[in-house]
Design an enzyme around this catalytic site. Structure first.
Site, PDB file in Angstrom:
ATOM      1  N   ASP A  57       1.010  -1.114  -0.067  1.00  0.00           N
ATOM      2  CA  ASP A  57       0.030   0.115   0.041  1.00  0.00           C
ATOM      3  C   ASP A  57       1.002   1.415   0.269  1.00  0.00           C
ATOM      4  OD1 ASP A  57       1.078  -0.241   2.615  1.00  0.00           O
ATOM      5  OD2 ASP A  57      -0.881  -0.743   3.355  1.00  0.00           O
TER       6      ASP A  57
ATOM      7  N   ASN B 239      -7.511  -2.463  14.392  1.00  0.00           N
ATOM      8  CA  ASN B 239      -8.683  -2.696  14.062  1.00  0.00           C
ATOM      9  C   ASN B 239      -8.708  -4.214  13.274  1.00  0.00           C
ATOM     10  OD1 ASN B 239      -7.667  -2.060  11.632  1.00  0.00           O
ATOM     11  ND2 ASN B 239      -9.144  -0.175  11.394  1.00  0.00           N
TER      12      ASN B 239
ATOM     13  N   HIS C  69      -7.227  -4.416  10.260  1.00  0.00           N
ATOM     14  CA  HIS C  69      -6.839  -4.572   8.909  1.00  0.00           C
ATOM     15  C   HIS C  69      -5.560  -4.970   8.410  1.00  0.00           C
ATOM     16  CE1 HIS C  69      -4.605  -0.285   9.198  1.00  0.00           C
ATOM     17  NE2 HIS C  69      -3.735  -1.306   9.491  1.00  0.00           N
TER      18      HIS C  69
ATOM     19  N   GLU D 109      -9.619  -1.947   5.198  1.00  0.00           N
ATOM     20  CA  GLU D 109     -10.208  -1.507   6.832  1.00  0.00           C
ATOM     21  C   GLU D 109     -11.593  -2.309   7.087  1.00  0.00           C
ATOM     22  OE1 GLU D 109      -8.419   0.151   8.479  1.00  0.00           O
ATOM     23  OE2 GLU D 109      -7.747   2.011   7.537  1.00  0.00           O
TER      24      GLU D 109
END
Ligand code: PGA
Length: 241
Positions: A67, A136, A138, A143
């Site tokens: 990313d 979280n 991801h 996400e």
């Protein structure tokens, strides 16, 4: 999914580097998927050392990063381009033509994303994908959401991610709100996956990654469907399993 628990971050990083080194020794033209973030830094440091001692060579290795922040130029000091040169590429014998990181300033974002996946396919797919994990759950910047995207795409970063990554910027406002990320398919099609997690803040995400249930609200939980996914975690990250 294989889980290996280590006493500390140093042991975890050593093992991760050994796994990458073995992959390269077995296949000098290996295609590696690479991650940024604090977690793989120790692994990269060890790989740099191994390369310096000529124990491994990256000469014919091809890399694809997971990313990149949208809107940050490669020379921006918080871009993932910059991170990768600082921690790995700037110190090893890799051919720069074999390095692939999404460039996030092109306005033709859909074309850029589909070309990224096409290039991965043209190189024969990813042999070993390294992953970190967000608090979280991801992976890459996929996400938590009702729907996850299969291929490389532009994504809105979650509030938790912006807050967590603000530690690298002067303040929260400076953190880009969007990024390009490989999709869940781009990741899951890799032959092998190695997920690294360290520290108590990752314990809940790790618990949900290995829970026996899959949910798009915990994207890493999908790794339970992969045939060769290995989780390397330290004792703190393993605290809730
Ligand atoms: P970290 O980030 O390694 O800096 O904790 C991991 C991630 O967000 O994927």
């Amino acid at each position: 999914m294989e889980i290996q628990v280590f006493n500390d971050y140093v042991e975890l990083s050593e093992t991760a580097a050994e796994i990458v080194a073995t992959e390269i020794r077995n296949n000098p033209e290996a295609v590696l998927g690479l991650a940024t973030g604090s977690t793989p830094e120790g692994m990269y440091a060890r790989l740099v050392e191994m390369n310096r001692k000529k124990e491994i060579s990256f000469k014919d290795v091809i890399t694809f990063n997971l990313d990149e922040y949208w809107g940050l130029l490669p020379e921006h000091e918080q871009s993932y381009h910059h991170f990768m040169y600082q921690h790995l590429f700037g110190h090893i014998d890799i051919n720069p033509d074999n390095i692939n990181i999404p460039v996030c300033t092109d306005v033709q974002v859909d074309r850029l994303c589909s070309e990224y996946d096409q290039k991965i396919a043209m190189c024969g797919g990813i042999d070993l994908q390294i992953l970190g994990i967000g608090i979280n759950g991801h992976i890459g910047f996929n996400e938590p959401s009702k729907n996850l995207t299969v291929f490389t795409h532009l994504v809105d970063l979650a509030e938790e991610t912006i807050e967590s990554n603000s530690r690298f910027f002067h303040n929260c406002e400076e953190v880009p709100r969007k990024a390009i990320t490989m999709g869940m398919g781009s990741i899951m099609f890799s032959r092998k996956i190695l997920l690294l997690a360290s520290g108590r803040s990752k314990a809940e995400a790790v618990r949900n990654t290995v829970s026996g249930k899959i949910s798009t609200e915990w994207p890493a939980s999908l790794l339970q469907l992969h045939h060769e996914a290995t989780l390397l975690i330290d004792r703190d990250a393993a605290g809730l399993i």
